[in-house]
Design a protein around this motif. Structure first.
Motif, PDB file in Angstrom:
ATOM      1  N   SER A  49       0.857  -1.184   0.000  1.00  0.00           N
ATOM      2  CA  SER A  49       0.000   0.000   0.000  1.00  0.00           C
ATOM      3  C   SER A  49       0.892   1.233   0.000  1.00  0.00           C
ATOM      4  O   SER A  49       1.785   1.341   0.860  1.00  0.00           O
ATOM      5  N   PRO A  50       0.690   2.146  -0.956  1.00  0.00           N
ATOM      6  CA  PRO A  50       1.571   3.322  -1.068  1.00  0.00           C
ATOM      7  C   PRO A  50       1.696   4.084   0.253  1.00  0.00           C
ATOM      8  O   PRO A  50       0.692   4.432   0.879  1.00  0.00           O
ATOM      9  N   GLY A  51       2.944   4.291   0.667  1.00  0.00           N
ATOM     10  CA  GLY A  51       3.234   5.083   1.855  1.00  0.00           C
ATOM     11  C   GLY A  51       2.948   4.421   3.180  1.00  0.00           C
ATOM     12  O   GLY A  51       3.172   5.015   4.233  1.00  0.00           O
ATOM     13  N   GLU A  52       2.463   3.173   3.185  1.00  0.00           N
ATOM     14  CA  GLU A  52       2.059   2.554   4.451  1.00  0.00           C
ATOM     15  C   GLU A  52       3.244   2.033   5.250  1.00  0.00           C
ATOM     16  O   GLU A  52       3.320   2.211   6.471  1.00  0.00           O
ATOM     17  N   HIS A  53       4.205   1.368   4.596  1.00  0.00           N
ATOM     18  CA  HIS A  53       5.342   0.757   5.302  1.00  0.00           C
ATOM     19  C   HIS A  53       6.648   1.251   4.685  1.00  0.00           C
ATOM     20  O   HIS A  53       6.837   1.183   3.473  1.00  0.00           O
ATOM     21  N   SER A  64      13.564  -1.569 -17.397  1.00  0.00           N
ATOM     22  CA  SER A  64      12.335  -1.996 -16.704  1.00  0.00           C
ATOM     23  C   SER A  64      12.567  -2.070 -15.203  1.00  0.00           C
ATOM     24  O   SER A  64      11.710  -1.666 -14.412  1.00  0.00           O
ATOM     25  N   ILE A  65      13.746  -2.584 -14.809  1.00  0.00           N
ATOM     26  CA  ILE A  65      14.085  -2.651 -13.383  1.00  0.00           C
ATOM     27  C   ILE A  65      14.186  -1.247 -12.802  1.00  0.00           C
ATOM     28  O   ILE A  65      13.630  -0.947 -11.736  1.00  0.00           O
ATOM     29  N   GLY A  66      14.897  -0.366 -13.515  1.00  0.00           N
ATOM     30  CA  GLY A  66      15.070   0.998 -13.032  1.00  0.00           C
ATOM     31  C   GLY A  66      13.751   1.738 -12.887  1.00  0.00           C
ATOM     32  O   GLY A  66      13.534   2.470 -11.917  1.00  0.00           O
ATOM     33  N   GLN A  67      12.846   1.552 -13.853  1.00  0.00           N
ATOM     34  CA  GLN A  67      11.555   2.233 -13.794  1.00  0.00           C
ATOM     35  C   GLN A  67      10.702   1.686 -12.658  1.00  0.00           C
ATOM     36  O   GLN A  67       9.991   2.458 -11.991  1.00  0.00           O
ATOM     37  N   ALA A  68      10.789   0.371 -12.408  1.00  0.00           N
ATOM     38  CA  ALA A  68      10.046  -0.206 -11.283  1.00  0.00           C
ATOM     39  C   ALA A  68      10.579   0.312  -9.951  1.00  0.00           C
ATOM     40  O   ALA A  68       9.809   0.634  -9.037  1.00  0.00           O
ATOM     41  N   VAL A  69      11.900   0.416  -9.850  1.00  0.00           N
ATOM     42  CA  VAL A  69      12.510   0.947  -8.631  1.00  0.00           C
ATOM     43  C   VAL A  69      12.153   2.414  -8.464  1.00  0.00           C
ATOM     44  O   VAL A  69      11.838   2.884  -7.361  1.00  0.00           O
ATOM     45  N   GLY A  70      12.199   3.167  -9.569  1.00  0.00           N
ATOM     46  CA  GLY A  70      11.848   4.581  -9.515  1.00  0.00           C
ATOM     47  C   GLY A  70      10.420   4.789  -9.052  1.00  0.00           C
ATOM     48  O   GLY A  70      10.133   5.686  -8.246  1.00  0.00           O
ATOM     49  N   HIS A  71       9.512   3.951  -9.548  1.00  0.00           N
ATOM     50  CA  HIS A  71       8.109   4.040  -9.132  1.00  0.00           C
ATOM     51  C   HIS A  71       7.974   3.728  -7.652  1.00  0.00           C
ATOM     52  O   HIS A  71       7.192   4.387  -6.934  1.00  0.00           O
ATOM     53  N   THR A  72       8.733   2.756  -7.184  1.00  0.00           N
ATOM     54  CA  THR A  72       8.698   2.406  -5.765  1.00  0.00           C
ATOM     55  C   THR A  72       9.165   3.578  -4.904  1.00  0.00           C
ATOM     56  O   THR A  72       8.576   3.882  -3.860  1.00  0.00           O
ATOM     57  N   MET A  73      10.218   4.252  -5.356  1.00  0.00           N
ATOM     58  CA  MET A  73      10.729   5.404  -4.604  1.00  0.00           C
ATOM     59  C   MET A  73       9.727   6.539  -4.572  1.00  0.00           C
ATOM     60  O   MET A  73       9.657   7.302  -3.595  1.00  0.00           O
ATOM     61  N   HIS A 125       6.728   5.162  -2.078  1.00  0.00           N
ATOM     62  CA  HIS A 125       7.063   4.662  -0.748  1.00  0.00           C
ATOM     63  C   HIS A 125       8.256   5.421  -0.179  1.00  0.00           C
ATOM     64  O   HIS A 125       9.058   5.985  -0.927  1.00  0.00           O
ATOM     65  N   SER A 126       8.352   5.392   1.129  1.00  0.00           N
ATOM     66  CA  SER A 126       9.529   5.953   1.787  1.00  0.00           C
ATOM     67  C   SER A 126      10.641   4.902   1.755  1.00  0.00           C
ATOM     68  O   SER A 126      10.481   3.791   2.281  1.00  0.00           O
ATOM     69  N   VAL A 127      11.763   5.224   1.108  1.00  0.00           N
ATOM     70  CA  VAL A 127      12.888   4.290   0.969  1.00  0.00           C
ATOM     71  C   VAL A 127      14.113   4.929   1.615  1.00  0.00           C
ATOM     72  O   VAL A 127      14.559   6.005   1.210  1.00  0.00           O
ATOM     73  N   GLU A 128      14.652   4.275   2.637  1.00  0.00           N
ATOM     74  CA  GLU A 128      15.787   4.846   3.361  1.00  0.00           C
ATOM     75  C   GLU A 128      17.110   4.591   2.646  1.00  0.00           C
ATOM     76  O   GLU A 128      17.906   5.505   2.439  1.00  0.00           O
ATOM     77  N   ASN A 153      14.771   9.201 -12.240  1.00  0.00           N
ATOM     78  CA  ASN A 153      14.142   9.262 -10.920  1.00  0.00           C
ATOM     79  C   ASN A 153      14.704   8.204  -9.986  1.00  0.00           C
ATOM     80  O   ASN A 153      14.864   8.432  -8.778  1.00  0.00           O
ATOM     81  N   ALA A 154      15.022   7.013 -10.528  1.00  0.00           N
ATOM     82  CA  ALA A 154      15.610   5.961  -9.693  1.00  0.00           C
ATOM     83  C   ALA A 154      17.015   6.349  -9.241  1.00  0.00           C
ATOM     84  O   ALA A 154      17.367   6.216  -8.063  1.00  0.00           O
ATOM     85  N   PHE A 155      17.828   6.853 -10.151  1.00  0.00           N
ATOM     86  CA  PHE A 155      19.194   7.259  -9.793  1.00  0.00           C
ATOM     87  C   PHE A 155      19.180   8.425  -8.804  1.00  0.00           C
ATOM     88  O   PHE A 155      20.053   8.531  -7.945  1.00  0.00           O
ATOM     89  N   GLY A 156      18.176   9.287  -8.921  1.00  0.00           N
ATOM     90  CA  GLY A 156      18.077  10.408  -8.000  1.00  0.00           C
ATOM     91  C   GLY A 156      17.864   9.981  -6.563  1.00  0.00           C
ATOM     92  O   GLY A 156      18.191  10.732  -5.636  1.00  0.00           O
ATOM     93  N   GLY A 157      17.330   8.771  -6.351  1.00  0.00           N
ATOM     94  CA  GLY A 157      17.077   8.287  -4.993  1.00  0.00           C
ATOM     95  C   GLY A 157      18.103   7.299  -4.484  1.00  0.00           C
ATOM     96  O   GLY A 157      18.008   6.826  -3.350  1.00  0.00           O
TER      97      GLY A 157
END
Length: 498
Positions: free
Chosen positions: A91-95, A113-122, A125-128, A165-169
Motif C-alpha cells: 500500500s503506497p506510503g504505508e510501510h 524496466s528494473i530501473g523504472q520499477a525501482v523509480g516508481h517504488t521510490m 514509498h519511503s525508501v531509506e 528518478n531511480a538514480f536520484g534516490g
C-alpha cells in the motif's frame, strides 16, 4: 499442529515477527510464502528489506563466471517480475522500505524496466537505503577489449538516461566493466544527490584521463582496476572510507583535495621493476587516517620507508590499525618498523607474508616481458636508536614460518613494543584455486612452540603472549581475506603440511 487446529504455530505468530523472519530471506524465497494463504500474501507487502539479485534466479551450477547472455536476459526478466510482484502488494506510503537493493545484468532493455520499477517504488514509498549493482557477467573471465567496454558504457548511460528518478534516490551504486564518455561520470554523480557509497571496478574513460570526483554526501568510495591516469578527490566533505587498487601511473596517481573526514584507506597495487616507490607522507598528505591497509599481491614492495618527518608524523598521528596484505616471502620485514616509529598511537599491526600463486604472475617469460621485479624487498635502517613503542598491544602474522628473517623481525617488534600483549601466529588457509605444495615450517607441535618461544624471547623482556594458532579467530578472519583468491573460510582451517 494442535489437534483439530487448521493453523500451524508459525502462522499464529504476530505479523511483526513474521515480517522480521521474511526480511531475512531473499526475495524469491519470501515471494514463495505468498502462496501459503491470503495472510502470507499480505505479509510480503510489508517487508522492510527488499533484496532482488538476478543471480538468485540462475540455474543450479551456473555462476556469474559462466553465465550465458541468454541466461542473463532470462534472470533479469525474473528479477523484474519479482520486483513488480512485491511492489504491487504494498500500500503506497504505508510501510517504510529500510533497504532496497537490486543487482542485475546490463543486457537489452530489461535494466530499464528494473530501473523504472525501482523509480516508481521510490515515488510511492519511503525508501531509506537504495542500491543498484550493475553487472556485466564478465567478472572472472578474460579482460574485455576496448570495443566491449565502450558498448557496456553506452548501454549503462542509456539505462541511466531512462531512469533518472531511480538514480536520484540511490544511496549506493556498484558499476563494473564500463567505458564512460568525458562527462558521463560527472553527470551520474550530479543526478545521484543522495549517493553515499560508490564502487567502480574496471572502468575508464578511454585514453589516459583524469577522474575528478565531487559530491556532498559520498562517504565510501572504491576504485578498483580502473585505468585512470589520475584520480582527484576534489571535494568530498563526508568521505570516511576509500579503496584505491591497481593504479596505472606512479606519478601522482591520487590527489586528495578536501577530504576532512577520511579515516580508513585501502591501497593495493603491483610494484614493477621500473616503478618508483611511493612515499605515504605525500600519497596521503593532508589526512590523518586511523585505519590503513596496504596490499602488495606478493610482488615488489611499492612503499618507500621514510625517516620520521613532520609531514609523515602528521599523516600517521591518528593511526590505530595497519594491515599489510600479501607481502612477498623471504624478504627482510624490518622496513615496516618505520610505520611504528611514525604512528605512536598504533594499537594493532597485522600482516600476511605469502607468495600466493593465485594472485601472482608465475610464468617466467611473462614476468620478464612485463618487467616484474626479481628483487621484491626493500631495505631500511632506523635513525632512532633504542626505539620504544608504548601503545601497540596486538601483532598478527599470517603465513608465519619459523625462518630466521621472520623470527628476527618478531624479536625486533617485541623488543620495541614494551606494552605488547598478544602475538598471534597463523599458518595458511587452504586455497581452492591453487595447488601450493611448498612445505610449511610452522610450529604445530608443543615442542616446536617451546623452541620458537625460546628463540624469540632470548634476551628480551616482554610480557606478550605468543599464540601459535591452529584455527583463525573470527575477529581476525576478515583481515586475512584477499578478493582475488578463493579461500576455504567456512571451516577456518589452517594448512598443516610439514
Amino acid at each position: 499442529m494442535g489437534k483439530g487446529s487448521r493453523d500451524d504455530r508459525i502462522s499464529a505468530l504476530p505479523d511483526d515477527i513474521l515480517v522480521n523472519i521474511l526480511d531475512r530471506l531473499n526475495v524469491p524465497d519470501a515471494a514463495r510464502t505468498s502462496i501459503l494463504s491470503r495472510r502470507w500474501s499480505q505479509l510480503s507487502g510489508k517487508l522492510s528489506r527488499l533484496i532482488i539479485n538476478a543471480q538468485d534466479f540462475l540455474p543450479k551450477g551456473v555462476s556469474n563466471a559462466n553465465v550465458s547472455d541468454d541466461e542473463m536476459v532470462r534472470v533479469n526478466a525474473a528479477a523484474v517480475e519479482a520486483i513488480k510482484s512485491i511492489v504491487t502488494r504494498r500500500s503506497p506510503g504505508e510501510h517504510t522500505i529500510r533497504f532496497l537493493s537490486t543487482a542485475f545484468y546490463l543486457r537489452d532493455d530489461v535494466p530499464i524496466s528494473i530501473g523504472q520499477a525501482v523509480g516508481h517504488t521510490m515515488e510511492t514509498h519511503s525508501v531509506e537505503i537504495s542500491q543498484f549493482s550493475v553487472m556485466t557477467g564478465k567478472v572472472g573471465t578474460d579482460e574485455l577489449n576496448d570495443e566491449e567496454l565502450a558498448i557496456c558504457g553506452r548501454e549503462f548511460m542509456r539505462f541511466f538516461d531512462a531512469c533518472q528518478n531511480a538514480f536520484g534516490g540511490l544511496t549506493s551504486l556498484d558499476m563494473e566493466d564500463l567505458r564512460f564518455g568525458e562527462s558521463d561520470i560527472s553527470n551520474v554523480l550530479i543526478t545521484c544527490k543522495r549517493l553515499k557509497h560508490l564502487r567502480m571496478m574496471n572502468c575508464d574513460s578511454g585514453d589516459p584521463s583524469t577522474l575528478q570526483i565531487e559530491h556532498a554526501h559520498l562517504s565510501e568510495l572504491s576504485i578498483t582496476g580502473c585505468s585512470f591516469e589520475q584520480v582527484k578527490l576534489n571535494w568530498l566533505p563526508q568521505l570516511t572510507q576509500m579503496t584505491f587498487d591497481d593504479w596505472i601511473d606512479y606519478q601522482d596517481p591520487l590527489v586528495l583535495g578536501h577530504v576532512p573526514l577520511l579515516e580508513t584507506v585501502s591501497l593495493t597495487n603491483v610494484g614493477y621493476s621500473f616503478h618508483k616507490l611511493v612515499k605515504l607522507s605525500e600519497f596521503l598528505s593532508s589526512t590523518s587516517i586511523r585505519v590503513l591497509k596496504l596490499g602488495f599481491k606478493s610482488e615488489k614492495i611499492w612503499v618507500q620507508p621514510e625517516c620520521l618527518t613532520k609531514s609523515l608524523a602528521s599523516v600517521f598521528c591518528q593511526l590505530r590499525f595497519v594491515n599489510l596484505v600479501a607481502l612477498p616471502e623471504g624478504y627482510d620485514l624490518t622496513w615496516t618498523m618505520f610505520i611504528l616509529e611514525a604512528a605512536p598511537l598504533l594499537k594493532e599491526l597485522c600482516m600476511a607474508v605469502w607468495d600466493h600463486a593465485c594472485i601472482m604472475e608465475t610464468d617466467e617469460k611473462t614476468r620478464k616481458e612485463e618487467f616484474y621485479s626479481e628483487n621484491r624487498g626493500v631495505e631500511w635502517d632506523s635513525s632512532i636508536a633504542d626505539f620504544k613503542h608504548h601503545n601497540l598491544v596486538t601483532l598478527i602474522i599470517y603465513c608465519f614460518e619459523s625462518d630466521d628473517y621472520m623470527v628476527s623481525y618478531l624479536r625486533r617488534v617485541m623488543a620495541a613494543a614494551i606494552n605488547l600483549e598478544d602475538v598471534f601466529l597463523y599458518s595458511r588457509l587452504e586455497c581452492d584455486n591453487c595447488q601450493d605444495q611448498k612445505p610449511i615450517r610452522f610450529p604445530w607441535t608443543k615442542r616446536q612452540r617451546i623452541s620458537l618461544k625460546k628463540r624469540v624471547t632470548a634476551g628480551i623482556e616482554s610480557f606478550a603472549i605468543i599464540h601459535a594458532c591452529s584455527t583463525i579467530r573470527d575477529a581476525h578472519l576478515s583481515k586475512y581475506l584477499y578478493p582475488e583468491c578463493s579461500l576455504d573460510v567456512s571451516r577456518k582451517s589452517l594448512r598443516n603440511r610439514q
